[in-house]
Design an enzyme around this catalytic site. Structure first.
Site, short mmCIF file in Angstrom:
data_model
loop_
_atom_site.label_atom_id
_atom_site.label_comp_id
_atom_site.label_asym_id
_atom_site.label_seq_id
_atom_site.Cartn_x
_atom_site.Cartn_y
_atom_site.Cartn_z
N ASN A 149 -19.64 -0.17 -14.29
CA ASN A 149 -20.84 0.15 -13.51
C ASN A 149 -20.65 1.30 -12.53
O ASN A 149 -21.61 1.94 -12.14
CB ASN A 149 -21.40 -1.11 -12.83
CG ASN A 149 -20.49 -1.65 -11.76
OD1 ASN A 149 -19.27 -1.45 -11.81
ND2 ASN A 149 -21.05 -2.32 -10.79
N GLY A 225 -13.97 -6.04 -11.35
CA GLY A 225 -14.74 -6.52 -12.51
C GLY A 225 -15.33 -7.87 -12.19
O GLY A 225 -15.53 -8.22 -11.02
N GLU A 247 -11.44 -7.15 -6.79
CA GLU A 247 -12.81 -6.96 -6.29
C GLU A 247 -13.74 -7.44 -7.40
O GLU A 247 -13.73 -6.88 -8.49
CB GLU A 247 -13.10 -5.48 -5.99
CG GLU A 247 -12.27 -4.91 -4.85
CD GLU A 247 -12.52 -5.57 -3.51
OE1 GLU A 247 -13.56 -6.24 -3.35
OE2 GLU A 247 -11.66 -5.45 -2.64
N CYS A 281 -22.38 -4.01 -7.93
CA CYS A 281 -21.79 -5.27 -7.44
C CYS A 281 -22.46 -5.68 -6.15
O CYS A 281 -22.52 -6.86 -5.81
CB CYS A 281 -20.29 -5.11 -7.25
SG CYS A 281 -19.88 -3.62 -6.37
P1 NAD Z 1 -15.32 -7.21 -16.71
O1 NAD Z 1 -14.63 -8.24 -15.89
O2 NAD Z 1 -15.87 -7.60 -18.01
O3 NAD Z 1 -14.33 -5.99 -17.01
C1 NAD Z 1 -13.68 -5.26 -15.98
C2 NAD Z 1 -12.44 -4.60 -16.55
O4 NAD Z 1 -11.50 -5.61 -16.90
C3 NAD Z 1 -12.68 -3.78 -17.82
O5 NAD Z 1 -11.88 -2.63 -17.80
C4 NAD Z 1 -12.20 -4.74 -18.91
O6 NAD Z 1 -11.79 -4.09 -20.09
C5 NAD Z 1 -11.03 -5.41 -18.23
N1 NAD Z 1 -10.65 -6.71 -18.79
C6 NAD Z 1 -11.40 -7.57 -19.50
N2 NAD Z 1 -10.67 -8.66 -19.83
C7 NAD Z 1 -9.44 -8.49 -19.30
C8 NAD Z 1 -8.25 -9.26 -19.29
N3 NAD Z 1 -8.18 -10.45 -19.88
N4 NAD Z 1 -7.16 -8.77 -18.65
C9 NAD Z 1 -7.23 -7.59 -18.01
N5 NAD Z 1 -8.32 -6.80 -18.00
C10 NAD Z 1 -9.42 -7.25 -18.62
O7 NAD Z 1 -16.44 -6.57 -15.75
P2 NAD Z 1 -17.55 -5.49 -16.14
O8 NAD Z 1 -18.59 -6.15 -16.95
O9 NAD Z 1 -16.90 -4.25 -16.64
O10 NAD Z 1 -18.13 -5.13 -14.68
C11 NAD Z 1 -19.13 -5.84 -14.06
C12 NAD Z 1 -18.56 -6.80 -13.03
O11 NAD Z 1 -17.79 -6.07 -12.08
C13 NAD Z 1 -19.62 -7.50 -12.22
O12 NAD Z 1 -19.25 -8.85 -12.05
C14 NAD Z 1 -19.60 -6.78 -10.88
O13 NAD Z 1 -20.06 -7.53 -9.78
C15 NAD Z 1 -18.16 -6.47 -10.77
N6 NAD Z 1 -17.93 -5.37 -9.82
C16 NAD Z 1 -17.38 -5.66 -8.61
C17 NAD Z 1 -17.18 -4.65 -7.67
C18 NAD Z 1 -16.55 -4.95 -6.34
O14 NAD Z 1 -16.04 -4.03 -5.72
N7 NAD Z 1 -16.57 -6.19 -5.87
C19 NAD Z 1 -17.54 -3.34 -7.98
C20 NAD Z 1 -18.11 -3.08 -9.24
C21 NAD Z 1 -18.28 -4.10 -10.15
#
Ligand code: NAD
Length: 492
Positions: A149, A225, A247, A281
């Site tokens: 995002n 994520g 985060e 987020c």
């Molecule tokens: P996601 O958790 O699906 O993926 C995030 C990253 O983790 C990707 O690069 C993905 O390939 C990787 N990943 C997936 N499975 C993994 C594993 N088992 N081991 C290691 N890495 C793995 O999240 P998304 O859909 O890409 O992003 C959206 C989410 O991110 C929402 O929940 C949002 O709130 C959150 N977010 C949080 C912040 C913050 O700063 N708090 C900022 C932006 C987004």
């Protein structure tokens, strides 16, 4: 175009890997193909990053910072190009794309400044003729795992403090948005960052992400994520005794009190709820409204929502772009269905947009529910789309309690003209970020960014606080008494 990994200053990817298309969510167009690297690429990247780190840590911090200035300048020169690529791969409207790139530029200059600070502490020793100080020491190789995002800003929040502090990094971007990582790798190359300091490995979370977390030479994992993935990352990282910064998700609320400037509140809600199609987020997905102004707020929101323009984010007149992909579209729609079943009243939206120009992309109508119970699932779970729930309350105390009732704690906001209420709220709202008379989004890079409870694990991106993730404190005692002095024993 087939994207290539950037490892040790070299571009390359073995051809027999699986490649996955990168799709423009606005129109379904294939923009590139991204490799699903194997653990071999991680092995290779960690080996070069480890070797490079030894020299990089010896480069004086102000000189390391010079590379960050150069990166910031290069990003500035390429700003419009980067913003266009970002909007194409992620879907956010172009003014937000430009804003996100600007955030990266600001972060480069801000962290470059840290190259001449990186302050430690000196403190009196308890013994005579002894000097005591603590300094920040780099940790080694860090692994960065980022979401789709914010394809570039989040990576800059992590990688820039990491390198100014003397670490090297391997960045695994999200598969949906690899092109900004590719663009940034080109910039690292263009400014002559020493080989191996910055590495990009494309691939899945389960393979590349896991390999980074498990690798004994990767000392820090910085992850942004979802909370579901983050808890897996923490578990695996814990098993391998890694320093893990997380985060994660949010369920952010705007509180509107009975004395609020409603016009301002409506603007704040629209921007934070529907900007980036609700996929920040920090997006506002709950509005906690005082009963005395609920009806008027609903009416004003409905009027304002009619003016929202939806479409391809490259069109300057569009205010809301698509959501990231079909899976997201259906997840959002199923939450809307759930909201109906839970008895919430749908005031606007509630459907996938179809027909020209929406058919080729992934568009969801901005959606407003009212009469939502504070404990309904649509008021508790992260939907990550343009869906807002209005929850009625009778007092500030109740508003704060409802705000704090969710498992997340990223951002919150209150609209009020009463200074006493504003101060009470900023103290009692249990989130890492609080806004008064602004929506839930709009963080500035020189302040810590992150959340409490299910949003994080106590670390912060951005601000000076980010340096805590990428440094260890080293305490140094220099005894110039010429005799062996024993602390705690020689004190009489
Ligand atoms: P996601 O958790 O699906 O993926 C995030 C990253 O983790 C990707 O690069 C993905 O390939 C990787 N990943 C997936 N499975 C993994 C594993 N088992 N081991 C290691 N890495 C793995 O999240 P998304 O859909 O890409 O992003 C959206 C989410 O991110 C929402 O929940 C949002 O709130 C959150 N977010 C949080 C912040 C913050 O700063 N708090 C900022 C932006 C987004």
């Amino acid at each position: 175009m087939k994207l290539q990994n950037f490892i040790g200053g070299q571009w390359g990817t073995s051809e027999d890997l699986k490649f996955v298309p990168v799709i423009n969510p606005a129109n379904g167009e294939e923009l590139a193909q991204v490799p699903m690297s194997s653990t071999g690429a991680v092995e290779q990247a960690v080996a070069v990053a480890k070797k490079a780190q030894k020299n990089w840590a010896l480069v004086p911090a102000p000189k390391r910072a010079d590379y960050l200035y150069a990166i910031g300048l290069r990003m500035k020169e390429k700003k419009e190009h980067l913003a266009q690529v970002l909007t194409k791969e992620m879907g956010k409207v172009i003014e937000e794309g430009r804003g996100e790139v600007q955030e990266g530029i600001d972060m480069a200059f801000y962290m470059a400044g840290e190259g001449r600070r990186l302050f430690g502490e000196t403190t009196p020793s308890e013994l005579a003729n002894k000097f005591a100080m603590s300094v920040r020491a780099p940790i080694g190789v860090v692994g960065l795992i980022t979401p789709w995002n914010f394809p570039v800003a989040i990576a800059t929040w992590k990688s820039f403090p990491a390198i100014v502090a003397g670490n090297t990094f391997i960045w695994k971007p999200a598969t949906e948005t690899p092109m900004m990582a590719y663009e940034m790798a080109k910039i690292f190359e263009e400014v002559g960052l020493p080989d191996g300091v910055a590495n990009v490995v494309f691939g899945s979370g389960s393979e590349v992400g896991t390999a980074l977390i498990e690798h004994p030479d990767v000392k820090v994992i910085s992850f942004t994520g979802s909370t579901a993935t983050g808890s897996k990352v923490a578990e695996l990282g814990g098993r391998h005794l890694k320093k893990v910064s997380l985060e994660m998700g949010g369920k952010n609320a705007v509180i509107v009190m009975d004395d609020a400037d409603l016009e301002l509140a409506v603007e704040g809600i629209l921007w934070s709820a529907f900007g980036t199609a609700g996929q920040r987020c920090t997006a506002c997905s709950r509005v906690i409204v005082h009963k005395d102004v609920k009806a008027e707020l609903e009416e004003r929101l409905l009027t304002a929502m009619q003016l929202l323009t939806i479409g391809d984010g490259l069109d300057e007149s569009v205010k809301i772009g698509p959501v990231i992909n079909k899976t997201a579209l259906h997840k959002i729609n199923s939450y809307v269905e759930l909201g109906r079943q839970e008895g919430a009243k749908l005031l606007a939206g509630g459907n996938i947009l179809t027909g020209t120009p929406f058919d080729q992309g992934f568009y969801y109508a901005p959606t407003l529910f009212t009469d939502v119970k504070w404990d309904a699932r649509i008021a508790q779970e992260e939907i990550f789309g343009p869906v807002v729930s209005l929850i009625e309350v009778e007092s500030l105390e109740e508003a704060i309690e409802v705000n704090n009732s969710v498992q997340f704690g990223l951002s919150s906001s209150i609209f009020t003209q009463d200074i006493n209420r504003a101060f009470q709220a900023q103290r009692d709202l249990d989130t890492g970020i609080v806004y008064v008379n602004a929506g839930t989004t709009g963080a500035e890079i020189h302040l810590p960014f992150g959340g409490t409870k299910g949003t994080g694990n106590g670390h912060r991106d951005s601000g000076v606080a980010a340096l805590d993730v990428y440094t260890e404190w080293k305490s140094i005692y220099i005894d110039y008494s010429g005799k062996l002095q024993r602390a705690q024993i020689d004190t009489e």
